[in-house]
Design an enzyme around this catalytic site. Sequence first.
Site, PDB file in Angstrom:
ATOM      1  NE  ARG A 174      15.609 -20.008 -44.839  1.00  0.00           N
ATOM      2  CZ  ARG A 174      14.814 -20.035 -45.873  1.00  0.00           C
ATOM      3  NH1 ARG A 174      14.543 -20.740 -46.852  1.00  0.00           N
ATOM      4  NH2 ARG A 174      13.839 -18.861 -46.089  1.00  0.00           N
ATOM      5  CB  SER A 250      13.350 -16.631 -40.860  1.00  0.00           C
ATOM      6  OG  SER A 250      12.428 -15.913 -41.770  1.00  0.00           O
ATOM      7  CD  GLU A 345      16.688 -19.256 -41.572  1.00  0.00           C
ATOM      8  OE1 GLU A 345      17.534 -18.536 -42.143  1.00  0.00           O
ATOM      9  OE2 GLU A 345      15.298 -19.254 -41.747  1.00  0.00           O
TER      10      GLU A 345
HETATM   11  N1  EPU Z   1       2.322 -15.376 -39.994  1.00  0.00           N
HETATM   12  C1  EPU Z   1       1.435 -14.835 -38.973  1.00  0.00           C
HETATM   13  N2  EPU Z   1       2.291 -13.877 -38.022  1.00  0.00           N
HETATM   14  C2  EPU Z   1       3.475 -13.521 -38.120  1.00  0.00           C
HETATM   15  C3  EPU Z   1       4.142 -14.103 -39.288  1.00  0.00           C
HETATM   16  C4  EPU Z   1       3.580 -14.950 -40.435  1.00  0.00           C
HETATM   17  O1  EPU Z   1       0.509 -15.185 -38.848  1.00  0.00           O
HETATM   18  O2  EPU Z   1       4.037 -12.703 -37.338  1.00  0.00           O
HETATM   19  C5  EPU Z   1       1.479 -16.282 -40.877  1.00  0.00           C
HETATM   20  C6  EPU Z   1       0.774 -15.460 -42.032  1.00  0.00           C
HETATM   21  O3  EPU Z   1      -0.240 -16.399 -42.339  1.00  0.00           O
HETATM   22  C7  EPU Z   1       1.651 -15.616 -43.153  1.00  0.00           C
HETATM   23  C8  EPU Z   1       2.275 -16.779 -42.865  1.00  0.00           C
HETATM   24  O4  EPU Z   1       2.750 -17.007 -41.726  1.00  0.00           O
HETATM   25  O5  EPU Z   1       0.892 -15.261 -44.541  1.00  0.00           O
HETATM   26  C9  EPU Z   1       3.686 -16.982 -43.924  1.00  0.00           C
HETATM   27  O6  EPU Z   1       4.421 -15.927 -43.484  1.00  0.00           O
HETATM   28  P1  EPU Z   1       5.661 -15.221 -44.411  1.00  0.00           P
HETATM   29  O7  EPU Z   1       4.833 -15.255 -45.889  1.00  0.00           O
HETATM   30  O8  EPU Z   1       6.176 -14.055 -44.080  1.00  0.00           O
HETATM   31  O9  EPU Z   1       6.509 -16.325 -44.604  1.00  0.00           O
HETATM   32  P2  EPU Z   1       7.473 -16.974 -43.486  1.00  0.00           P
HETATM   33  O10 EPU Z   1       6.949 -18.310 -43.796  1.00  0.00           O
HETATM   34  O11 EPU Z   1       7.182 -16.395 -42.349  1.00  0.00           O
HETATM   35  C10 EPU Z   1       9.275 -17.863 -45.062  1.00  0.00           C
HETATM   36  C11 EPU Z   1      10.808 -17.771 -45.051  1.00  0.00           C
HETATM   37  C12 EPU Z   1      11.191 -16.138 -45.428  1.00  0.00           C
HETATM   38  C13 EPU Z   1      10.879 -16.008 -46.859  1.00  0.00           C
HETATM   39  C14 EPU Z   1       9.209 -15.947 -46.673  1.00  0.00           C
HETATM   40  C15 EPU Z   1       8.653 -15.872 -48.281  1.00  0.00           C
HETATM   41  C16 EPU Z   1      11.590 -19.270 -43.372  1.00  0.00           C
HETATM   42  C17 EPU Z   1      11.918 -19.673 -42.112  1.00  0.00           C
HETATM   43  N3  EPU Z   1      11.273 -17.830 -43.711  1.00  0.00           N
HETATM   44  O12 EPU Z   1       9.033 -17.032 -44.254  1.00  0.00           O
HETATM   45  O13 EPU Z   1      12.759 -16.434 -45.477  1.00  0.00           O
HETATM   46  O14 EPU Z   1      11.241 -14.451 -47.198  1.00  0.00           O
HETATM   47  O15 EPU Z   1       8.784 -17.533 -46.322  1.00  0.00           O
HETATM   48  O16 EPU Z   1       9.035 -16.999 -49.165  1.00  0.00           O
HETATM   49  O17 EPU Z   1      11.394 -20.170 -44.165  1.00  0.00           O
HETATM   50  C18 EPU Z   1      14.362 -15.931 -44.118  1.00  0.00           C
HETATM   51  O18 EPU Z   1      14.794 -17.276 -43.982  1.00  0.00           O
HETATM   52  O19 EPU Z   1      15.500 -15.263 -43.639  1.00  0.00           O
HETATM   53  C19 EPU Z   1      13.486 -15.408 -44.618  1.00  0.00           C
HETATM   54  C20 EPU Z   1      12.994 -14.120 -44.554  1.00  0.00           C
END
Ligand code: EPU
Length: 350
Positions: A174, A250, A345
Amino acid sequence: MVGTTGQSLMLEVQKQVSLQALNSFGFSSIADSYTEITEPSQLPLLIDYCQAHKLPWLLLGGGSNLVLSAHVPGVVALIKLQGVDITSLEPPYVRVRVAAGEPWHETVSWLLSQGYYGLENLALIPGAVGAAPVQNIGAYGVELKDRVTGVDVYDTLQGQFTRLSSAECQFNYRDSLFKSVEPGRYIITAVEFELFTNPDHLVLNYQALQKTCEVLAGSQVITPRHVFDAVCQLRRNKLPDPAMLGNAGSFFKNPWVSQAKYQILRQNFTDLVAYPDAGGYKLAAGWLIEACGWKGKHYEKVGVYAKQSLVLVNYGGGDREQIESLATQISDSVHAVFGIWLEPEPRYYP
Ligand code: EPU
């Protein structure tokens, strides 16, 4: 109109223009001056104009990573550069140069329809192509940097157009040259990608993605089209559509912690969600925020999305001050419980 006599290209500058439809939070915001860039050659005019009048400038793509104030001084320039060119086709590779103003998702979708694969994991990310390198967009195991060969820019310091190689862009999680090393210096006019002409370069490391693809493909072999559809399905299930509910994806980066810090956290929080990364661990910021009780919480006219705590939303009538205050409260509480500072972000402007 701005432009010296004899120059056929002009900039049409409007005063007091609403940016509400041009930022994905949907915040009410007025630009002192506003113009649209439809030709790269208008960029030197824009910069000369701003420098001559000592005005700041803001380049706007899809406005999907921005937190705008109610008043935006200086000139806002919407990048409307368009066009897609195949710069080389030597199977199994194809190089495609896409102008900065093209919408990201539609570009991914079109490339897939042409049989050019490799961006399907990045489907449905809001915003314009030219904004994608700034924060090195990433999702489901693929980052923009994995597919970029070069970024065409206007260098406002040197006053010239040039191409930066992928290495020169200093891409990181990012982050990039454009975001943290020399913010404001370069205006992105186009991005060149190297993609695949055969459909067997699938990235399915994300368990949820692999599973959804298997369901969609049934007894067939998984194709890039299945990946595209699966990513769209996963995103639609978890992330709000900015057209329906203002947001900037995010709101915080997933923080990195050392092995030692991770071990301590793990002892106290056994269900902590973390992934090994660069000798330490990347923590799921969404999990940290949810653990602090923020999921689904409202604060004035903004809030924390009920299906994904990493996403802050505008329920209508929210503004920068409310988002900033909510983000600070979240960040403070995560720090109080876990000893970790979350890094936002999106960019606050001004
Ligand atoms: N989780 C929770 N509670 C929540 C959200 C997430 O417990 O409210 C935990 C869950 O265990 C989940 C894990 O966090 O399995 C990961 O969540 P998710 O797969 O939604 O991914 P993320 O790490 O929250 C990142 C990126 C997203 C991208 C997804 C999928 C960042 C800051 N965000 O989110 O990117 O779509 O992975 O690859 O790295 C963006 O940057 O705008 C964005 C949406």
